[in-house]
Scaffold this active site. Structure first.
Site, PDB file in Angstrom:
ATOM      1  CD  GLU A 441     -25.591 -28.967 -11.448  1.00  0.00           C
ATOM      2  OE1 GLU A 441     -25.180 -28.941 -10.288  1.00  0.00           O
ATOM      3  OE2 GLU A 441     -25.594 -27.980 -12.188  1.00  0.00           O
TER       4      GLU A 441
HETATM    5  C1  LIG Z   1     -30.246 -35.278  -4.077  1.00  0.00           C
HETATM    6  C2  LIG Z   1     -30.224 -33.834  -4.464  1.00  0.00           C
HETATM    7  C3  LIG Z   1     -29.013 -33.153  -4.543  1.00  0.00           C
HETATM    8  C4  LIG Z   1     -28.983 -31.798  -4.862  1.00  0.00           C
HETATM    9  N1  LIG Z   1     -27.778 -31.118  -4.845  1.00  0.00           N
HETATM   10  C5  LIG Z   1     -27.787 -29.755  -4.922  1.00  0.00           C
HETATM   11  C6  LIG Z   1     -26.600 -28.995  -4.668  1.00  0.00           C
HETATM   12  O1  LIG Z   1     -25.513 -29.538  -4.452  1.00  0.00           O
HETATM   13  N2  LIG Z   1     -26.691 -27.642  -4.653  1.00  0.00           N
HETATM   14  C7  LIG Z   1     -27.861 -26.984  -4.887  1.00  0.00           C
HETATM   15  O2  LIG Z   1     -27.884 -25.773  -4.848  1.00  0.00           O
HETATM   16  N3  LIG Z   1     -29.011 -27.673  -5.162  1.00  0.00           N
HETATM   17  C8  LIG Z   1     -29.000 -29.034  -5.174  1.00  0.00           C
HETATM   18  N4  LIG Z   1     -30.157 -29.742  -5.400  1.00  0.00           N
HETATM   19  C9  LIG Z   1     -31.368 -29.029  -5.755  1.00  0.00           C
HETATM   20  C10 LIG Z   1     -31.814 -29.266  -7.194  1.00  0.00           C
HETATM   21  O3  LIG Z   1     -30.934 -28.666  -8.095  1.00  0.00           O
HETATM   22  C11 LIG Z   1     -33.270 -28.747  -7.312  1.00  0.00           C
HETATM   23  O4  LIG Z   1     -34.077 -29.655  -6.582  1.00  0.00           O
HETATM   24  C12 LIG Z   1     -33.758 -28.628  -8.731  1.00  0.00           C
HETATM   25  O5  LIG Z   1     -33.041 -27.621  -9.396  1.00  0.00           O
HETATM   26  C13 LIG Z   1     -35.255 -28.317  -8.829  1.00  0.00           C
HETATM   27  O6  LIG Z   1     -35.655 -27.335  -7.927  1.00  0.00           O
HETATM   28  P1  LIG Z   1     -36.914 -27.637  -6.969  1.00  0.00           P
HETATM   29  O7  LIG Z   1     -36.682 -28.939  -6.323  1.00  0.00           O
HETATM   30  O8  LIG Z   1     -37.146 -26.466  -6.094  1.00  0.00           O
HETATM   31  O9  LIG Z   1     -38.132 -27.781  -7.962  1.00  0.00           O
HETATM   32  P2  LIG Z   1     -39.071 -26.615  -8.514  1.00  0.00           P
HETATM   33  O10 LIG Z   1     -38.236 -25.498  -9.016  1.00  0.00           O
HETATM   34  O11 LIG Z   1     -40.116 -26.311  -7.517  1.00  0.00           O
HETATM   35  O12 LIG Z   1     -39.737 -27.314  -9.783  1.00  0.00           O
HETATM   36  C14 LIG Z   1     -40.853 -28.230  -9.667  1.00  0.00           C
HETATM   37  C15 LIG Z   1     -41.271 -28.663 -11.070  1.00  0.00           C
HETATM   38  O13 LIG Z   1     -41.698 -27.512 -11.824  1.00  0.00           O
HETATM   39  C16 LIG Z   1     -40.974 -27.418 -13.030  1.00  0.00           C
HETATM   40  N5  LIG Z   1     -40.733 -26.005 -13.355  1.00  0.00           N
HETATM   41  C17 LIG Z   1     -40.293 -25.021 -12.538  1.00  0.00           C
HETATM   42  N6  LIG Z   1     -40.175 -23.871 -13.215  1.00  0.00           N
HETATM   43  C18 LIG Z   1     -40.533 -24.128 -14.489  1.00  0.00           C
HETATM   44  C19 LIG Z   1     -40.603 -23.373 -15.694  1.00  0.00           C
HETATM   45  N7  LIG Z   1     -40.248 -22.096 -15.733  1.00  0.00           N
HETATM   46  N8  LIG Z   1     -41.017 -23.983 -16.811  1.00  0.00           N
HETATM   47  C20 LIG Z   1     -41.334 -25.285 -16.816  1.00  0.00           C
HETATM   48  N9  LIG Z   1     -41.287 -26.059 -15.716  1.00  0.00           N
HETATM   49  C21 LIG Z   1     -40.892 -25.486 -14.574  1.00  0.00           C
HETATM   50  C22 LIG Z   1     -39.670 -28.176 -12.781  1.00  0.00           C
HETATM   51  O14 LIG Z   1     -39.081 -28.653 -13.981  1.00  0.00           O
HETATM   52  C23 LIG Z   1     -40.144 -29.300 -11.864  1.00  0.00           C
HETATM   53  O15 LIG Z   1     -40.627 -30.366 -12.635  1.00  0.00           O
HETATM   54  C24 LIG Z   1     -30.200 -31.117  -5.138  1.00  0.00           C
HETATM   55  C25 LIG Z   1     -31.413 -31.801  -5.087  1.00  0.00           C
HETATM   56  C26 LIG Z   1     -31.440 -33.133  -4.743  1.00  0.00           C
HETATM   57  C27 LIG Z   1     -32.776 -33.820  -4.628  1.00  0.00           C
END
Ligand SMILES: Cc1cc2nc3c(=O)[nH]c(=O)nc-3n(C[C@H](O)[C@H](O)[C@H](O)COP(=O)(O)OP(=O)(O)OC[C@H]3O[C@@H](n4cnc5c(N)ncnc54)[C@H](O)[C@@H]3O)c2cc1C
Length: 593
Positions: A441
């Site tokens: 989220e």
């Molecule tokens: C168990 C699970 C359930 C989930 N359920 C859903 C779901 O139902 N629907 C759905 O759509 N998604 C879902 N997700 C996805 C989840 O919302 C994302 O994993 C999350 O939003 C982070 O995206 P990412 O994993 O691509 O990380 P990234 O976006 O690659 O981020 C990696 C790191 O970089 C940091 N970062 C990125 N951009 C910035 C910035 N501008 N400034 C500072 N820091 C930054 C982040 O905070 C993080 O620490 C789920 C994930 C998991 C693991």
């Protein structure tokens, strides 16, 4: 593991004494006559039974077994289907829904407490109905009348579930980069093609149909987040008479193997020309999706709270029974080989930190829910004011309560010593389960950026002023009560510190583009501790006059004292970190890491 016992006394205290919810409900146009104290208490009591007797017993077995995937179909662990059916038969899916389509129209203040109990029992289970409720809200707010009539009644029943499909392998935080395509068709529908990952409940065997809310781009869409639209894509197409028709082109390619919430299916979803319908306006999909995401964000905060409460109940029982060593002041139970570990100051520190963070977290989630209710059911200026408060407090509730959730569950594990590390007692599962709440989220880092950037710097602190004025009004009101001085004075100092830090951050952001990001997480925590101080001061104000006659109130006052003495001082180091600016972070070259 202790048997889960819903904290009904704490919930009643907050609803009826601290926030006087029934007075608010009686005067809000959409709620007057729909709910009063007796109905609210009956609803809480029913959920307390369901959580303890039906959901909680599945949490461990669900973790052990996990979800299964075979030939594109997902099955949930043994017992989940029956529990889900019981949940739906009880009408729980309709609790907050729009009465025009079969919902019960209850307030979020009540819903928040119901959600806490479900999450204490099982975060994995809670996710399925929580996503459906969020999807219903987005459909109710943004979809056409035809879509609402077709989908909402079945989704409130729970016969059909709802999920949200945002994330793609290369686009998580930065949704502007999504590639899923939506091509307009002659009949007014769209063909959706692309891949999504990490979709909670993307497939499962609990409901007859699954309604996906999918972010995708039209062929001529502008680049970035302004070119995203929202689509409703059902697993099974729905005939005109409401019966289920053909299988749609959306399939689960695999499920993830993960650290926790193992009974919640996390799915990779493939959309192969699936039929979908636009929700809201073209290219305004992200705003529409935010209706769902904001709802889910408070819900995720409440997951952190639910896991904390479960861990605390186990730790409290264990600390009273486990005997090790003698109390520093001499034997307390000389007839036994050692004293129960609750005599040790450090064990008390752990339990009280849990109790203080949980009590304030529950109050904060009820407080935010109160503003959500005013924003939904209120009118005019009051409604606008409430919308500002919700915007400001949602990232705080999501990130601070879940960060506290990890701290609380780790402390609950620590109270058990080595027995907390092994599976038998359930404490390690709570640590694993709660960890995701800091990530999905929108990560807690992104919540902090949202708080500092869009919610504070961007409007020159206008939303912050609303919150500060609310706290100041309490300080002015209670400042005259001598017995409240021990809470009001440090709260006032905390608010002053937060005001100064906020003003200097807004000023610095004009000169240094890295200033908000460098300060954001510590700023959110500083905000969180001051908000929790406000919550404990409000609880103390109600509990103090009755502390002499009732142990519950005595416990509230003593926990408030602990919070002010031992946890609020954390704000001092946080303020120093925020003031340190971005220099040392940005000065070091990437290759030197
Ligand atoms: C168990 C699970 C359930 C989930 N359920 C859903 C779901 O139902 N629907 C759905 O759509 N998604 C879902 N997700 C996805 C989840 O919302 C994302 O994993 C999350 O939003 C982070 O995206 P990412 O994993 O691509 O990380 P990234 O976006 O690659 O981020 C990696 C790191 O970089 C940091 N970062 C990125 N951009 C910035 C910035 N501008 N400034 C500072 N820091 C930054 C982040 O905070 C993080 O620490 C789920 C994930 C998991 C693991």
């Amino acid at each position: 593991m202790a048997e889960y016992k819903a904290p009904l006394r704490e919930m009643h205290f907050l609803l009826h004494e601290v926030f006087a919810a029934d007075q608010l409900w009686a005067r809000l146009p959409g709620l007057a006559g729909a709910v009063e104290r007796e109905t609210a208490d009956a609803i809480l009591e029913e959920m307390a039974k369901l959580a303890a007797n039906t959901l909680d017993p599945l949490n461990r077995s669900g973790d052990e077994e996990g979800c299964h995937w075979a030939e594109g179909e997902v099955s949930t662990p043994a017992g989940m289907k029956e529990a889900y059916a019981t949940y739906c038969e009880g009408g729980w899916g309709a609790l907050l829904g729009n009465p025009e389509y079969g919902g019960m129209g209850m307030p979020k203040m009540l819903g928040a407490q119901v959600e806490e109990m479900i999450n204490s029992a099982s975060i994995s289970f809670a996710l399925y109905p929580m996503l459906t409720a969020g999807a219903c809200l987005a459909i109710d707010t943004h979809a056409s009348e035809a879509l609402k009539q077709k989908y909402l009644p079945k989704m409130y029943e729970g016969t059909w579930a709802g999920v949200m499909d945002l994330t793609e392998p290369h686009a998580g935080t930065d949704l502007g980069m999504i590639r899923t395509k939506a091509e307009p068709q002659e009949d007014g529908s769209y063909r959706i093609t692309g891949s999504k990952i990490f979709i909670t409940g993307g497939d499962q065997d609990l409901s007859e149909n699954i309604v996906h809310l999918v972010l995708a781009k039209l062929p001529d869409a502008p680049a970035g987040s302004r070119g995203i639209s929202l689509f409703l894509v059902p697993k099974y197409l729905v005939n005109e008479d409401g019966s289920l028709g053909e299988r749609n082109g959306v399939h689960c390619g695999s499920i993830e193997h993960k650290m926790g919430i193992k009974a919640s299916a996390t799915c990779a979803m493939n959309f192969d020309g699936a039929k979908g319908w636009l929700v809201g306006e073209v290219n305004k999909g992200l705003a529409a999706m935010f209706t769902m995401m904001n709802y889910e964000r408070l819900g995720v905060g409440i997951q952190g709270l639910g896991a904390s409460e479960r861990s605390y109940q186990n730790a409290r029982e264990y600390a009273l029974e486990r005997i090790q060593s003698r109390a520093p002041s001499g034997p307390q139970q000389p007839d036994k080989a050692a004293d129960p570990i609750i005599v040790h100051p450090d064990v008390r520190r752990m339990l009280l930190t849990q109790k203080a963070l949980i009590g304030a977290g529950r109050a904060l989630s009820t407080y935010v829910a109160q503003w959500l209710d005013i924003a939904k059911f209120g009118e005019g200026e009051e409604k606008q004011h409430a919308e500002g408060m919700v915007a400001l407090l949602t990232p705080v509730a999501k990130a601070f309560i879940t960060d506290a959730g990890l701290e609380c569950t780790v402390l609950g594990q620590q109270v058990f010593g080595g027995h907390g590390y092994i599976r038998e007692w359930g404490q390690e599962q709570l640590v694993r389960d709660v960890r995701i709440t800091q990530i999905y989220e929108g990560t807690n880092g992104i919540q902090a950026l949202d708080l500092v950037g869009r919610k504070t710097v961007a409007n020159g602190g206008a939303y912050f002023e609303l919150f500060a004025t609310d706290v100041q009004a309490f300080i002015d009101r209670e400042g005259g009560r001598e017995e409240m001085a021990e809470f009001v004075l440090p709260l006032s100092a905390g608010l002053q510190c937060l005001k100064e830090v906020t003003a200097s951050l807004i000023a610095r952001a004009k000169e240094d583009p890295n200033a908000p990001g460098a300060a954001s997480v510590e700023y959110l925590h500083l905000f969180g501790y001051v908000a929790y101080a406000y919550m404990w001061a409000r609880m103390a104000a109600k509990a103090l006059p009755k502390a002499g006659e009732d142990d519950f109130y005595k416990g509230q006052v003593k926990t408030a004292r602990f919070y002010f003495a031992r946890l609020l001082p954390r704000t001092q180091s946080l303020a120093a970190s925020v003031k340190a600016g971005s220099g040392t972070l940005m000065d070091i070259e990437a290759e030197l890491f």
